[in-house]
Write a protein that holds these residues in place. Structure first.
Motif, PDB file in Angstrom:
ATOM      1  N   ALA A 289     -39.471  19.564 -73.870  1.00  0.00           N
ATOM      2  CA  ALA A 289     -40.831  19.207 -73.450  1.00  0.00           C
ATOM      3  C   ALA A 289     -40.796  18.316 -72.215  1.00  0.00           C
ATOM      4  N   GLU A 290     -39.884  17.332 -72.219  1.00  0.00           N
ATOM      5  CA  GLU A 290     -39.747  16.447 -71.057  1.00  0.00           C
ATOM      6  C   GLU A 290     -39.315  17.227 -69.816  1.00  0.00           C
ATOM      7  N   ALA A 291     -38.612  18.328 -70.030  1.00  0.00           N
ATOM      8  CA  ALA A 291     -38.161  19.156 -68.900  1.00  0.00           C
ATOM      9  C   ALA A 291     -39.262  20.095 -68.404  1.00  0.00           C
ATOM     10  N   GLY A 292     -40.429  20.091 -69.093  1.00  0.00           N
ATOM     11  CA  GLY A 292     -41.522  20.962 -68.676  1.00  0.00           C
ATOM     12  C   GLY A 292     -41.622  22.251 -69.458  1.00  0.00           C
ATOM     13  N   TYR A 293     -40.977  22.297 -70.604  1.00  0.00           N
ATOM     14  CA  TYR A 293     -41.003  23.498 -71.442  1.00  0.00           C
ATOM     15  C   TYR A 293     -41.455  23.137 -72.865  1.00  0.00           C
ATOM     16  N   PRO A 294     -42.709  22.652 -73.010  1.00  0.00           N
ATOM     17  CA  PRO A 294     -43.174  22.233 -74.345  1.00  0.00           C
ATOM     18  C   PRO A 294     -43.284  23.392 -75.328  1.00  0.00           C
ATOM     19  N   ASP A 295     -43.416  24.604 -74.834  1.00  0.00           N
ATOM     20  CA  ASP A 295     -43.526  25.782 -75.708  1.00  0.00           C
ATOM     21  C   ASP A 295     -42.204  26.548 -75.818  1.00  0.00           C
ATOM     22  N   GLY A 296     -41.128  25.922 -75.410  1.00  0.00           N
ATOM     23  CA  GLY A 296     -39.831  26.581 -75.477  1.00  0.00           C
ATOM     24  C   GLY A 296     -39.488  27.286 -74.180  1.00  0.00           C
ATOM     25  N   VAL A 297     -38.291  27.847 -74.126  1.00  0.00           N
ATOM     26  CA  VAL A 297     -37.819  28.487 -72.909  1.00  0.00           C
ATOM     27  C   VAL A 297     -36.957  29.693 -73.297  1.00  0.00           C
ATOM     28  N   ASP A 298     -36.957  30.694 -72.439  1.00  0.00           N
ATOM     29  CA  ASP A 298     -36.159  31.901 -72.679  1.00  0.00           C
ATOM     30  C   ASP A 298     -34.885  31.850 -71.833  1.00  0.00           C
ATOM     31  N   VAL A 299     -33.743  32.124 -72.475  1.00  0.00           N
ATOM     32  CA  VAL A 299     -32.471  32.167 -71.751  1.00  0.00           C
ATOM     33  C   VAL A 299     -31.680  33.374 -72.235  1.00  0.00           C
ATOM     34  N   GLN A 300     -30.731  33.768 -71.425  1.00  0.00           N
ATOM     35  CA  GLN A 300     -29.831  34.865 -71.786  1.00  0.00           C
ATOM     36  C   GLN A 300     -28.398  34.329 -71.810  1.00  0.00           C
ATOM     37  N   LEU A 301     -27.713  34.540 -72.928  1.00  0.00           N
ATOM     38  CA  LEU A 301     -26.326  34.090 -73.080  1.00  0.00           C
ATOM     39  C   LEU A 301     -25.398  35.293 -72.973  1.00  0.00           C
ATOM     40  N   ALA A 302     -24.472  35.251 -72.021  1.00  0.00           N
ATOM     41  CA  ALA A 302     -23.536  36.361 -71.818  1.00  0.00           C
ATOM     42  C   ALA A 302     -22.273  36.132 -72.639  1.00  0.00           C
ATOM     43  N   LEU A 303     -21.811  37.209 -73.277  1.00  0.00           N
ATOM     44  CA  LEU A 303     -20.611  37.162 -74.098  1.00  0.00           C
ATOM     45  C   LEU A 303     -19.524  38.029 -73.470  1.00  0.00           C
ATOM     46  N   GLY A 304     -18.274  37.677 -73.768  1.00  0.00           N
ATOM     47  CA  GLY A 304     -17.170  38.512 -73.300  1.00  0.00           C
ATOM     48  C   GLY A 304     -17.032  39.777 -74.119  1.00  0.00           C
ATOM     49  N   LYS A 305     -17.374  39.690 -75.398  1.00  0.00           N
ATOM     50  CA  LYS A 305     -17.332  40.861 -76.273  1.00  0.00           C
ATOM     51  C   LYS A 305     -18.458  40.750 -77.290  1.00  0.00           C
ATOM     52  N   ALA A 306     -18.940  41.901 -77.734  1.00  0.00           N
ATOM     53  CA  ALA A 306     -20.152  41.944 -78.547  1.00  0.00           C
ATOM     54  C   ALA A 306     -19.968  41.317 -79.915  1.00  0.00           C
ATOM     55  N   ASP A 307     -18.760  41.353 -80.465  1.00  0.00           N
ATOM     56  CA  ASP A 307     -18.562  40.916 -81.841  1.00  0.00           C
ATOM     57  C   ASP A 307     -18.065  39.477 -81.960  1.00  0.00           C
ATOM     58  N   ASP A 308     -18.306  38.665 -80.936  1.00  0.00           N
ATOM     59  CA  ASP A 308     -17.896  37.264 -81.024  1.00  0.00           C
ATOM     60  C   ASP A 308     -18.852  36.537 -81.966  1.00  0.00           C
ATOM     61  N   PRO A 309     -18.385  36.092 -83.153  1.00  0.00           N
ATOM     62  CA  PRO A 309     -19.283  35.454 -84.115  1.00  0.00           C
ATOM     63  C   PRO A 309     -19.847  34.130 -83.618  1.00  0.00           C
ATOM     64  N   VAL A 310     -19.164  33.489 -82.695  1.00  0.00           N
ATOM     65  CA  VAL A 310     -19.655  32.225 -82.154  1.00  0.00           C
ATOM     66  C   VAL A 310     -20.961  32.453 -81.399  1.00  0.00           C
ATOM     67  N   GLY A 311     -21.060  33.566 -80.697  1.00  0.00           N
ATOM     68  CA  GLY A 311     -22.260  33.865 -79.928  1.00  0.00           C
ATOM     69  C   GLY A 311     -23.489  33.996 -80.813  1.00  0.00           C
ATOM     70  N   GLU A 312     -23.355  34.712 -81.898  1.00  0.00           N
ATOM     71  CA  GLU A 312     -24.501  34.909 -82.792  1.00  0.00           C
ATOM     72  C   GLU A 312     -24.947  33.592 -83.422  1.00  0.00           C
ATOM     73  N   LEU A 313     -24.004  32.756 -83.788  1.00  0.00           N
ATOM     74  CA  LEU A 313     -24.369  31.477 -84.411  1.00  0.00           C
ATOM     75  C   LEU A 313     -25.030  30.548 -83.399  1.00  0.00           C
ATOM     76  N   ILE A 314     -24.531  30.514 -82.168  1.00  0.00           N
ATOM     77  CA  ILE A 314     -25.180  29.708 -81.128  1.00  0.00           C
ATOM     78  C   ILE A 314     -26.594  30.211 -80.887  1.00  0.00           C
ATOM     79  N   GLN A 315     -26.778  31.525 -80.878  1.00  0.00           N
ATOM     80  CA  GLN A 315     -28.120  32.088 -80.697  1.00  0.00           C
ATOM     81  C   GLN A 315     -29.066  31.561 -81.775  1.00  0.00           C
ATOM     82  N   GLN A 316     -28.623  31.566 -83.017  1.00  0.00           N
ATOM     83  CA  GLN A 316     -29.468  31.073 -84.108  1.00  0.00           C
ATOM     84  C   GLN A 316     -29.800  29.591 -83.921  1.00  0.00           C
ATOM     85  N   GLN A 317     -28.807  28.804 -83.533  1.00  0.00           N
ATOM     86  CA  GLN A 317     -29.026  27.362 -83.381  1.00  0.00           C
ATOM     87  C   GLN A 317     -29.968  27.058 -82.215  1.00  0.00           C
ATOM     88  N   LEU A 318     -29.809  27.762 -81.116  1.00  0.00           N
ATOM     89  CA  LEU A 318     -30.686  27.527 -79.959  1.00  0.00           C
ATOM     90  C   LEU A 318     -32.109  27.988 -80.264  1.00  0.00           C
TER      91      LEU A 318
END
Length: 510
Positions: free
Chosen positions: A351-380
């Protein structure tokens, strides 16, 4: 000779040479490693690991390449299992009293695998190519080297723009791997046909499939190379790792954390080593919305690193907020838990950054089945950072193209901690996607480089430089990497290396 210690004595766990069980009754001991007589050894060792992106250490843009390149190239120096500089092609080195030059004293009679002479002139030519080649990725690491002189057949001196006691560490990795000047005239050919002075010689190479090597009889430490043939294959797919070990397709295979229990259950030893690399989110802070530091802080605050370790990495590793693991000399304890997991705070920062309603980002992965990527997506997503995942285009090196501004990555460490800071945070750093750099970092790095590695003031200086970099740059460090190596019971003499994997003293039963 000044040999610095990169690690504290009580540092990284698991740095213990392993004398593997078996065959003790017919083994002798050499330098603490059990070794069978030559007539009782097999002649071929097959390693499941990453094939290099290129066989040219000067243009390699992948940190992980150093392990494969070390099969065919020898550095001016080496690092031992703890990451400390030790003799390589040079049997010793001497700094000038003012620290503005360092002379490496080469072993006499060295040759490249093509039979040409490896003397001071060849070392000078190879280092100068690293400084000046158009596509060199190591030139920034040689920035403090003003000139190189061949003082005699075996003495080569690096003249420095400033005092730099990191040089012996620096020359143990890709930066110091010496390439035959004759072979370097054809860089295209060198990418697939290396000519060095390492433990092995590449005989055939099928990109993406297999590299076949033979022992280099002229390697300075050839007596410690106990296999005649060495085969390098890509890391086995998780579904076939056990079958590959059982069939003998692999003698040693790199594993992921998810494979460890299954491979152990199948009866294969698995060596576990806490190593220097760390998982990290690369961030280009010149691209919206990452150009706002509060957005990056929100991302770091939204991530539950311990959950990543427990859920996505099967409990292996430790959360980190910096590029160095605990126990390493450059690790700054003041940065531990720098951004505690706090979803509400992450939303406030957005909100302080000017995104009180959230923000859209795209996270690039080296491979599709990296479990770390999916968990980070959920947390973000839970913090209002709506994240979509995309898989990077195969063959595209994002460090060069900088196509993706937000990437799940792994920093594969460097032999010198100063070099690591330059690669990650320097204005020309390979992994610095935004190419911005803290104004205070050059002075902090210069101060650090001015201390011999054994100077009591050195640890505080490098830790101060780490803090300046981490608190001013956008990289989001996640957790430490653990390396898993499953092997056949027939393999003996493996050591746990925190940095570059080496195979001196390794042998296999017939």
């Amino acid at each position: 000779m000044s040999v610095g210690k990169a690690f504290k004595a009580a540092g990284i766990a698991g740095v213990v040479a392993l004398v593997l069980a078996g065959c003790a009754s017919r083994a002798s001991v050499s330098d603490g490693v059990a070794v069978s007589s030559a007539g009782q050894r097999g002649d071929t060792l097959t390693w499941g690991w990453s094939l290099p992106s290129t066989w040219d250490p000067v243009t390699s843009a992948v940190g992980n390449d150093v392990h494969a390149l070390t099969l065919v190239y020898e550095g001016v120096t080496e690092v031992n299992a703890k990451g400390e500089a030790q003799p390589g092609l040079a049997r010793s080195w001497t700094y000038a009293k003012d620290g503005r030059s360092v002379t490496f004293h080469l072993r006499p009679g060295l040759t490249f695998s093509d039979g040409t002479k490896l003397d001071a002139a060849a070392v000078k030519a190879s280092l100068e190519r690293g400084k000046t080649a158009k596509e060199s990725t190591i030139a920034p690491q040689l920035a403090t080297v003003e000139s190189v002189t061949a003082d005699s057949a075996t003495d080569v001196t690096l003249h420095l723009a400033q005092v730099d006691y990191q040089i012996p560490l620096l020359l143990s990795g890709k930066t110091g791997q010496i390439v035959s000047p004759a072979a370097a005239k054809d860089a295209t050919k060198l990418a697939t046909q290396p000519v060095g002075a390492g433990p092995f010689i590449l005989k055939s190479y099928v990109p993406g499939s297999q590299a076949t090597l033979v022992k280099n009889p002229s390697f300075w430490n050839a007596d410690k190379i106990l296999v005649t043939n060495f085969v390098l294959k890509p890391t086995p797919d998780p579904s076939v790792a056990v079958a590959g070990l059982q069939s003998g397709q692999y003698d040693i295979a790199d594993l992921t954390a998810s494979q460890v229990s299954g491979v152990k259950a199948a009866g294969f030893p698995v060596e576990t080593t806490d190593v220097l690399p760390v998982r990290v989110l690369d961030v280009n802070n010149t691209v919206k919305p990452f150009d706002n530091p509060k957005v990056v802080q929100a991302i770091s605050t939204a991530i539950d690193r311990q959950a990543l370790v427990e859920t996505a990495n099967f409990g292996y590793g430790q959360p980190v907020w910096q590029p160095f693991p605990k126990g390493y000399v450059a690790h700054n304890p003041e940065l531990d838990n720098l951004y505690p997991h706090d979803v509400a705070k992450a939303k406030r920062l957005l909100a302080e950054a000017g995104y009180p309603d959230g923000v859209d980002v795209q996270l690039a992965l080296g491979k599709a089945d990296d479990p770390v990527g999916e968990l980070i997506q959920q947390q973000l997503n839970a913090a209002g950072i709506r994240t979509t995942l995309t898989v990077q285009t195969p063959g595209v090196n994002n460090y060069i193209t900088r196509r993706y501004p937000f990437v799940l990555d792994q920093f594969n460490a460097r032999q010198s901690p100063v070099q690591a800071l330059q690669v990650l945070f320097g204005p020309q750093g390979l992994m610095n996607l935004g190419k911005t750099s803290p104004a205070a970092l050059p002075a902090a790095v210069a101060k650090t480089s001015g201390y011999p590695l054994t100077d009591p003031a050195y640890p505080a200086a490098i830790q101060d430089a780490t803090k300046i970099a981490v608190t001013n740059m956008p990289n989001v460090f996640l957790f430490t990497v653990t390396r898993f190596a499953a092997h056949s019971p027939k393999v003996h003499g493996l050591q746990n290396w925190v940095d570059i994997q080496r195979f001196e003293g390794v042998w296999v039963d017939k």
